[in-house]
Scaffold this active site. Structure first.
Site, mmCIF file in Angstrom:
data_model
loop_
_atom_site.group_PDB
_atom_site.id
_atom_site.type_symbol
_atom_site.label_atom_id
_atom_site.label_comp_id
_atom_site.label_asym_id
_atom_site.label_seq_id
_atom_site.Cartn_x
_atom_site.Cartn_y
_atom_site.Cartn_z
ATOM 1 N N ARG A 161 0.855 -1.200 0.000
ATOM 2 C CA ARG A 161 0.000 0.000 0.000
ATOM 3 C C ARG A 161 0.891 1.250 0.000
ATOM 4 O O ARG A 161 1.451 1.629 1.025
ATOM 5 C CB ARG A 161 -0.885 -0.015 1.244
ATOM 6 C CG ARG A 161 -1.751 1.200 1.424
ATOM 7 C CD ARG A 161 -2.951 1.227 0.547
ATOM 8 N NE ARG A 161 -3.814 0.083 0.759
ATOM 9 C CZ ARG A 161 -4.784 -0.273 -0.108
ATOM 10 N NH1 ARG A 161 -5.006 0.427 -1.211
ATOM 11 N NH2 ARG A 161 -5.520 -1.338 0.132
ATOM 12 N N ARG A 215 0.784 -7.026 -8.958
ATOM 13 C CA ARG A 215 1.196 -6.232 -7.793
ATOM 14 C C ARG A 215 1.864 -7.087 -6.727
ATOM 15 O O ARG A 215 2.577 -6.571 -5.871
ATOM 16 C CB ARG A 215 -0.019 -5.529 -7.154
ATOM 17 C CG ARG A 215 -0.603 -4.437 -8.003
ATOM 18 C CD ARG A 215 -1.565 -3.571 -7.193
ATOM 19 N NE ARG A 215 -2.751 -4.257 -6.743
ATOM 20 C CZ ARG A 215 -3.661 -3.723 -5.942
ATOM 21 N NH1 ARG A 215 -3.502 -2.502 -5.480
ATOM 22 N NH2 ARG A 215 -4.746 -4.395 -5.585
ATOM 23 N N HIS A 219 -0.458 3.749 -10.282
ATOM 24 C CA HIS A 219 -1.431 4.153 -9.240
ATOM 25 C C HIS A 219 -0.705 4.942 -8.138
ATOM 26 O O HIS A 219 -0.724 4.559 -6.960
ATOM 27 C CB HIS A 219 -2.052 2.859 -8.701
ATOM 28 C CG HIS A 219 -3.277 2.977 -7.861
ATOM 29 N ND1 HIS A 219 -3.351 3.714 -6.703
ATOM 30 C CD2 HIS A 219 -4.494 2.405 -8.002
ATOM 31 C CE1 HIS A 219 -4.556 3.585 -6.167
ATOM 32 N NE2 HIS A 219 -5.266 2.797 -6.941
ATOM 33 N N ASP A 255 -13.103 9.464 -5.639
ATOM 34 C CA ASP A 255 -12.670 8.372 -6.526
ATOM 35 C C ASP A 255 -13.187 8.720 -7.918
ATOM 36 O O ASP A 255 -14.319 8.393 -8.283
ATOM 37 C CB ASP A 255 -13.239 7.040 -6.012
ATOM 38 C CG ASP A 255 -12.525 5.837 -6.608
ATOM 39 O OD1 ASP A 255 -11.781 6.012 -7.595
ATOM 40 O OD2 ASP A 255 -12.716 4.713 -6.084
ATOM 41 N N GLU A 275 -3.349 9.021 -10.695
ATOM 42 C CA GLU A 275 -2.993 7.813 -11.435
ATOM 43 C C GLU A 275 -3.073 8.051 -12.936
ATOM 44 O O GLU A 275 -4.025 8.658 -13.414
ATOM 45 C CB GLU A 275 -3.964 6.688 -11.036
ATOM 46 C CG GLU A 275 -4.059 6.546 -9.523
ATOM 47 C CD GLU A 275 -5.272 5.738 -9.081
ATOM 48 O OE1 GLU A 275 -5.688 4.821 -9.823
ATOM 49 O OE2 GLU A 275 -5.816 6.027 -8.003
HETATM 50 O O1 TA6 Z 1 -7.804 3.956 -8.242
HETATM 51 C C1 TA6 Z 1 -8.781 4.061 -7.281
HETATM 52 C C2 TA6 Z 1 -9.152 2.690 -6.805
HETATM 53 O O2 TA6 Z 1 -9.513 1.862 -7.869
HETATM 54 C C3 TA6 Z 1 -10.262 2.858 -5.758
HETATM 55 O O3 TA6 Z 1 -11.518 2.484 -6.248
HETATM 56 C C4 TA6 Z 1 -9.740 2.145 -4.544
HETATM 57 O O4 TA6 Z 1 -10.375 1.011 -4.201
HETATM 58 C C5 TA6 Z 1 -8.248 2.073 -4.796
HETATM 59 O O5 TA6 Z 1 -8.036 2.062 -6.160
HETATM 60 C C6 TA6 Z 1 -7.405 1.059 -4.060
HETATM 61 O O6 TA6 Z 1 -7.534 -0.237 -4.536
HETATM 62 P P1 TA6 Z 1 -6.787 -1.428 -3.809
HETATM 63 O O7 TA6 Z 1 -7.109 -2.663 -4.613
HETATM 64 O O8 TA6 Z 1 -5.326 -1.101 -3.826
HETATM 65 O O9 TA6 Z 1 -7.323 -1.463 -2.405
#
Ligand code: TA6
Length: 279
Positions: free
Chosen positions: A65, A96, A159, A202, A259
Site C-alpha cells: 500500500r 502487484r 497508481h 474516486d 494515477e
Molecule cells: O484507483 C482508485 C481505486 O480503484 C479505488 O476504487 C480504490 O479502491 C483504490 O483504487 C485502491 O484499490 P486497492 O485494490 O489497492 O485497495
C-alpha cells in the site's frame, strides 16, 4: 553527475523486501522487485515525494500500500473481458504481488535507468505467455514507463500515492470538467478545472491532459503522462481509511493518488508513462 544502481534488502519497515536503489547526484529512487513498485522518489535527499503506508505489508500475497503500484492487465475489479470464467480475481490485476526480475540497467552522465520484467502465463482471458516491462529512469525527474508489446486486451495504471503533507492543501489541475465518479456511481461535472479533496474521492477523468500539476504543502509537482486515456484521483477519506486493513485511521490525511491509466479494453499494445518532477 554520479549515477549508480545498487541492490538492497528491505525498505523502511518492509524487512526482507528485495529492492533496487537508483542514485543520480542528490536524487534517488527505490523500486521493489515485488510488484515492480516504486517506493521512494527523492529529488533531493530527505525530500520524499511518494507516500508509503506505515501499515503496508508484502507478505501473504498482499500488494504494498503506497508508492507506485502497477495495475495490469485490468484496473479495479476485472470486467467480463478479462474474466471469461467469472472467477474470483484480484482487484487491479495480477502483478502487484509477484516478483519481477531486473532485466536491464544503464547509467550515464544524463540519467540512470533500470528495466524490470515479468512473464505472465496465467492470464484468464489470453492464452500463452506475455512479457510486461517497467522502465524507471531517474534524472532531473523520475519517469516510470509500463510497456507490453503484445496486442491483447489490457488495461494499465500507475497508481501513484503522493506524499502531500496535509490533505486540505491539495489541488490537482488541470482536469476535464466532467468525470465518472465512483463514489456516487454517476457522471459529475464542474467547471473549476481542478480537484480539491474534502471527502471520499474516486474520480476517473477520461481524456486528461499530458501534464498535470499537484499543488500541496510539501511543494508542487508536475505529473507528465503519455500513452494514457484517463487519470484517476483517489482518496478514501476517513471511513474507508478505517476499513482498509493496511491504512491507519488518519492515513487519508497524508496522501492523494493521482494515477495515469489506460482503460480501453480493446486489443492493444501498452506504453504508459508517468513522469514526476518537483517544481
Ligand atoms: O484507483 C482508485 C481505486 O480503484 C479505488 O476504487 C480504490 O479502491 C483504490 O483504487 C485502491 O484499490 P486497492 O485494490 O489497492 O485497495
Amino acid at each position: 553527475m554520479t549515477a549508480s544502481v545498487t541492490r538492497q534488502t528491505g525498505f523502511g519497515h518492509l524487512t526482507g523486501l528485495p529492492c533496487i536503489k537508483l542514485q543520480y547526484g542528490a536524487a534517488s529512487a527505490v523500486i521493489s522487485l515485488y510488484g515492480a513498485q516504486v517506493l521512494s522518489y527523492q529529488p533531493a535527499e530527505g525530500d520524499e515525494k511518494l507516500w508509503l503506508s506505515p501499515k503496508a505489508q508484502w507478505h501473504n500475497n498482499t500488494p504494498i500500500r503506497g508508492g507506485v503500484p502497477v495495475c495490469w492487465p485490468w484496473f479495479g475489479p476485472a470486467s467480463a473481458v478479462f474474466n471469461p470464467h467469472r472467477s474470483a480475481l484480484p482487484s487491479h490485476g495480477l502483478v502487484r504481488n509477484r516478483l519481477w526480475q531486473l532485466s536491464q540497467q544503464h547509467s550515464c552522465d544524463n540519467a540512470v535507468s533500470v528495466t524490470l520484467a515479468i512473464k505472465v502465463d496465467d492470464l484468464p482471458h489470453t492464452a500463452g505467455t506475455v512479457l510486461l516491462q517497467l522502465t524507471l529512469t531517474l534524472a532531473d525527474s523520475l519517469s516510470i514507463r509500463l510497456h507490453c508489446n503484445s496486442a491483447i486486451p489490457q488495461q494499465g495504471a500507475l497508481h501513484s500515492y503522493f506524499n502531500i503533507g496535509q490533505i486540505d492543501s491539495v489541488l490537482v489541475s488541470p482536469l476535464p470538467a466532467s468525470w465518472y465518479d465512483k463514489v456516487s456511481d454517476a457522471q459529475q461535472h464542474d467547471k473549476t478545472g481542478g480537484a480539491t479533496i474534502g471527502s471520499e474521492t474516486d474520480r476517473v477523468y477520461s481524456g486528461s491532459a499530458d501534464r498535470l500539476r499537484l499543488d500541496c504543502i510539501t511543494g508542487a509537482l508536475a505529473i507528465g503522462q503519455q500513452g494514457h486515456d484517463a487519470s484517476v484521483v483517489w482518496n478514501p477519506w476517513q471511513a474507508r481509511s478505517q476499513a482498509i486493513a493496511d491504512l491507519a485511521s488518519d492515513s487519508y490525511r497524508q496522501f492523494v493518488c493521482v494515477e495515469t491509466a489506460w482503460l480501453n479494453t480493446q486489443s492493444n499494445a501498452l506504453n504508459l508513462t508517468q513522469q514526476i518532477q518537483a517544481l
